[in-house]
Design a protein around this motif. Sequence first.
Motif, PDB file in Angstrom:
ATOM      1  N   LEU A  56       0.864  -1.183   0.000  1.00  0.00           N
ATOM      2  CA  LEU A  56       0.000   0.000   0.000  1.00  0.00           C
ATOM      3  C   LEU A  56       0.898   1.230   0.000  1.00  0.00           C
ATOM      4  O   LEU A  56       1.750   1.374   0.868  1.00  0.00           O
ATOM      5  N   THR A  57       0.705   2.120  -0.974  1.00  0.00           N
ATOM      6  CA  THR A  57       1.583   3.276  -1.104  1.00  0.00           C
ATOM      7  C   THR A  57       0.770   4.537  -1.351  1.00  0.00           C
ATOM      8  O   THR A  57      -0.220   4.521  -2.089  1.00  0.00           O
ATOM      9  N   ARG A  58       1.170   5.609  -0.711  1.00  0.00           N
ATOM     10  CA  ARG A  58       0.578   6.911  -0.954  1.00  0.00           C
ATOM     11  C   ARG A  58       1.632   7.980  -0.714  1.00  0.00           C
ATOM     12  O   ARG A  58       2.684   7.713  -0.133  1.00  0.00           O
ATOM     13  N   ASN A  59       1.363   9.183  -1.191  1.00  0.00           N
ATOM     14  CA  ASN A  59       2.270  10.312  -1.017  1.00  0.00           C
ATOM     15  C   ASN A  59       1.579  11.421  -0.231  1.00  0.00           C
ATOM     16  O   ASN A  59       0.360  11.595  -0.336  1.00  0.00           O
ATOM     17  N   GLU A  60       2.353  12.132   0.546  1.00  0.00           N
ATOM     18  CA  GLU A  60       1.799  13.257   1.311  1.00  0.00           C
ATOM     19  C   GLU A  60       2.844  14.363   1.414  1.00  0.00           C
ATOM     20  O   GLU A  60       4.003  14.101   1.740  1.00  0.00           O
ATOM     21  N   SER A  61       2.412  15.589   1.126  1.00  0.00           N
ATOM     22  CA  SER A  61       3.303  16.739   1.203  1.00  0.00           C
ATOM     23  C   SER A  61       3.302  17.313   2.614  1.00  0.00           C
ATOM     24  O   SER A  61       2.268  17.329   3.291  1.00  0.00           O
ATOM     25  N   LEU A  62       4.469  17.772   3.045  1.00  0.00           N
ATOM     26  CA  LEU A  62       4.575  18.417   4.350  1.00  0.00           C
ATOM     27  C   LEU A  62       4.370  19.925   4.253  1.00  0.00           C
ATOM     28  O   LEU A  62       4.427  20.624   5.266  1.00  0.00           O
ATOM     29  N   ASN A  63       4.133  20.411   3.043  1.00  0.00           N
ATOM     30  CA  ASN A  63       3.850  21.829   2.872  1.00  0.00           C
ATOM     31  C   ASN A  63       2.542  22.184   3.577  1.00  0.00           C
ATOM     32  O   ASN A  63       1.565  21.438   3.513  1.00  0.00           O
ATOM     33  N   GLU A  64       2.548  23.271   4.288  1.00  0.00           N
ATOM     34  CA  GLU A  64       1.375  23.783   5.011  1.00  0.00           C
ATOM     35  C   GLU A  64       1.016  22.963   6.244  1.00  0.00           C
ATOM     36  O   GLU A  64      -0.064  23.146   6.817  1.00  0.00           O
ATOM     37  N   LYS A  65       1.894  22.049   6.647  1.00  0.00           N
ATOM     38  CA  LYS A  65       1.661  21.365   7.914  1.00  0.00           C
ATOM     39  C   LYS A  65       1.939  22.348   9.057  1.00  0.00           C
ATOM     40  O   LYS A  65       2.754  23.260   8.931  1.00  0.00           O
ATOM     41  N   PRO A  66       1.253  22.187  10.196  1.00  0.00           N
ATOM     42  CA  PRO A  66       1.444  23.130  11.304  1.00  0.00           C
ATOM     43  C   PRO A  66       2.853  23.050  11.873  1.00  0.00           C
ATOM     44  O   PRO A  66       3.430  21.963  11.989  1.00  0.00           O
ATOM     45  N   LEU A  67       3.417  24.188  12.205  1.00  0.00           N
ATOM     46  CA  LEU A  67       4.740  24.235  12.803  1.00  0.00           C
ATOM     47  C   LEU A  67       4.630  24.176  14.329  1.00  0.00           C
ATOM     48  O   LEU A  67       3.782  24.834  14.920  1.00  0.00           O
ATOM     49  N   GLY A  68       5.471  23.372  14.944  1.00  0.00           N
ATOM     50  CA  GLY A  68       5.549  23.334  16.393  1.00  0.00           C
ATOM     51  C   GLY A  68       4.515  22.474  17.079  1.00  0.00           C
ATOM     52  O   GLY A  68       4.505  22.390  18.307  1.00  0.00           O
ATOM     53  N   SER A  69       3.650  21.800  16.319  1.00  0.00           N
ATOM     54  CA  SER A  69       2.610  20.955  16.919  1.00  0.00           C
ATOM     55  C   SER A  69       2.742  19.533  16.380  1.00  0.00           C
ATOM     56  O   SER A  69       3.083  19.321  15.215  1.00  0.00           O
ATOM     57  N   TRP A  70       2.451  18.568  17.234  1.00  0.00           N
ATOM     58  CA  TRP A  70       2.459  17.180  16.785  1.00  0.00           C
ATOM     59  C   TRP A  70       1.262  16.933  15.882  1.00  0.00           C
ATOM     60  O   TRP A  70       0.154  17.392  16.162  1.00  0.00           O
ATOM     61  N   PHE A  71       1.478  16.198  14.796  1.00  0.00           N
ATOM     62  CA  PHE A  71       0.377  15.858  13.897  1.00  0.00           C
ATOM     63  C   PHE A  71       0.590  14.449  13.349  1.00  0.00           C
ATOM     64  O   PHE A  71       1.681  13.881  13.433  1.00  0.00           O
ATOM     65  N   ASP A  72      -0.485  13.895  12.808  1.00  0.00           N
ATOM     66  CA  ASP A  72      -0.464  12.535  12.273  1.00  0.00           C
ATOM     67  C   ASP A  72      -0.091  12.533  10.795  1.00  0.00           C
ATOM     68  O   ASP A  72      -0.518  13.405  10.033  1.00  0.00           O
ATOM     69  N   ILE A  73       0.665  11.531  10.406  1.00  0.00           N
ATOM     70  CA  ILE A  73       0.853  11.189   9.000  1.00  0.00           C
ATOM     71  C   ILE A  73       0.368   9.754   8.834  1.00  0.00           C
ATOM     72  O   ILE A  73       1.005   8.820   9.323  1.00  0.00           O
ATOM     73  N   GLN A  74      -0.763   9.598   8.192  1.00  0.00           N
ATOM     74  CA  GLN A  74      -1.335   8.265   8.040  1.00  0.00           C
ATOM     75  C   GLN A  74      -0.711   7.561   6.847  1.00  0.00           C
ATOM     76  O   GLN A  74      -0.699   8.084   5.731  1.00  0.00           O
ATOM     77  N   LEU A  75      -0.164   6.364   7.101  1.00  0.00           N
ATOM     78  CA  LEU A  75       0.450   5.606   6.020  1.00  0.00           C
ATOM     79  C   LEU A  75      -0.585   4.827   5.221  1.00  0.00           C
ATOM     80  O   LEU A  75      -0.464   4.687   4.006  1.00  0.00           O
ATOM     81  N   GLY A  76      -1.582   4.285   5.913  1.00  0.00           N
ATOM     82  CA  GLY A  76      -2.594   3.491   5.234  1.00  0.00           C
ATOM     83  C   GLY A  76      -3.402   2.681   6.223  1.00  0.00           C
ATOM     84  O   GLY A  76      -3.226   2.806   7.443  1.00  0.00           O
ATOM     85  N   GLU A  77      -4.273   1.839   5.690  1.00  0.00           N
ATOM     86  CA  GLU A  77      -5.193   1.052   6.496  1.00  0.00           C
ATOM     87  C   GLU A  77      -5.150  -0.408   6.066  1.00  0.00           C
ATOM     88  O   GLU A  77      -4.817  -0.723   4.918  1.00  0.00           O
ATOM     89  N   PHE A  78      -5.499  -1.300   6.985  1.00  0.00           N
ATOM     90  CA  PHE A  78      -5.598  -2.716   6.661  1.00  0.00           C
ATOM     91  C   PHE A  78      -6.538  -3.368   7.665  1.00  0.00           C
ATOM     92  O   PHE A  78      -6.793  -2.825   8.744  1.00  0.00           O
ATOM     93  N   LYS A  79      -7.036  -4.533   7.319  1.00  0.00           N
ATOM     94  CA  LYS A  79      -7.887  -5.301   8.224  1.00  0.00           C
ATOM     95  C   LYS A  79      -7.089  -6.465   8.769  1.00  0.00           C
ATOM     96  O   LYS A  79      -6.382  -7.158   8.031  1.00  0.00           O
ATOM     97  N   MET A  80      -7.173  -6.684  10.075  1.00  0.00           N
ATOM     98  CA  MET A  80      -6.447  -7.778  10.701  1.00  0.00           C
ATOM     99  C   MET A  80      -7.173  -9.083  10.424  1.00  0.00           C
ATOM    100  O   MET A  80      -7.956  -9.582  11.221  1.00  0.00           O
ATOM    101  N   SER A  81      -6.910  -9.632   9.234  1.00  0.00           N
ATOM    102  CA  SER A  81      -7.551 -10.859   8.760  1.00  0.00           C
ATOM    103  C   SER A  81      -6.511 -11.976   8.687  1.00  0.00           C
ATOM    104  O   SER A  81      -5.303 -11.730   8.818  1.00  0.00           O
ATOM    105  N   PRO A  82      -6.931 -13.229   8.481  1.00  0.00           N
ATOM    106  CA  PRO A  82      -5.973 -14.341   8.409  1.00  0.00           C
ATOM    107  C   PRO A  82      -4.865 -14.128   7.388  1.00  0.00           C
ATOM    108  O   PRO A  82      -3.724 -14.539   7.612  1.00  0.00           O
ATOM    109  N   GLU A  83      -5.177 -13.488   6.271  1.00  0.00           N
ATOM    110  CA  GLU A  83      -4.152 -13.280   5.242  1.00  0.00           C
ATOM    111  C   GLU A  83      -3.103 -12.256   5.675  1.00  0.00           C
ATOM    112  O   GLU A  83      -2.026 -12.171   5.084  1.00  0.00           O
TER     113      GLU A  83
END
Length: 242
Positions: free
Chosen positions: A182-209
């Motif tokens: 699973l791949t995606r791109n995200e720019s850090l431009n306009e991210k808040p300065l001095g505050s912690w923030f999330d960068i979400q990599l992706g999602e998955f379901k905890m299934s047998p596979e």
Amino acid sequence: MDARRDFDHDFEDATIGEDIEDLDGTGGGDDVAMINVDCGNNDDNFGDNDVLLMSALASGRDIIVINYCYPCLCCHYCLLQKYFVDKKSNKNCFVLFARELNICWNDNPQYWRWTTLKETSGEEIEVAELLQVCWLDVRGQFNGAVDLSPGIAYEIVFVVRMIKCQDFSLKLTIILPNSKKLTRNESLNEKPLGSWFDIQLGEFKMSPENVGTMEFSLEDHTELWKSGLIVKYAIIRPKEPE
């Protein structure tokens, strides 16, 4: 997505709180079982911790937190990993702190600086501050079969902070046990300065596979020199319903 949502407020207390007495908001610790594993002690008997875990489960405790720690020069102990059960969702969560991540060039003080961060509880953790690199590469891995709740949709998130304006794009990747990427791109431009923030990599379901080792990464291998990014931890947590 906000790294300071209620779920993460609970996690902050669980990570760095004193005896995590505020984890459930009640000010009491009777429903919390904590197990500390000293990774710097070669004499530790991990079987003893298994016994503690089974005892905590049998006692009906609502929350079980396992801290994997190691001794360091900057403070008494630094957390490497944390496994805990989120009381809000009653699902398993897993955290890899910066020291447990594979950060390219992290041992070279010309490129990265390790600093201690004092949280509101007074506990100190280590974070990695990017001074300057072209080859930005931060990786982690975990075994979902051991640490995550079956059948639950999860997300993998880096919690970071920007301390200077930088306009570069991150390639974010998750490699599942079945080799699906699973791949995606995200720019850090306009991210808040001095505050912690999330960068979400992706999602998955905890299934047998998806039983087995999962890998994830944050990278930018362009020739642009990058700086001003602080990496706090990566968290694997249940995805909130939309």
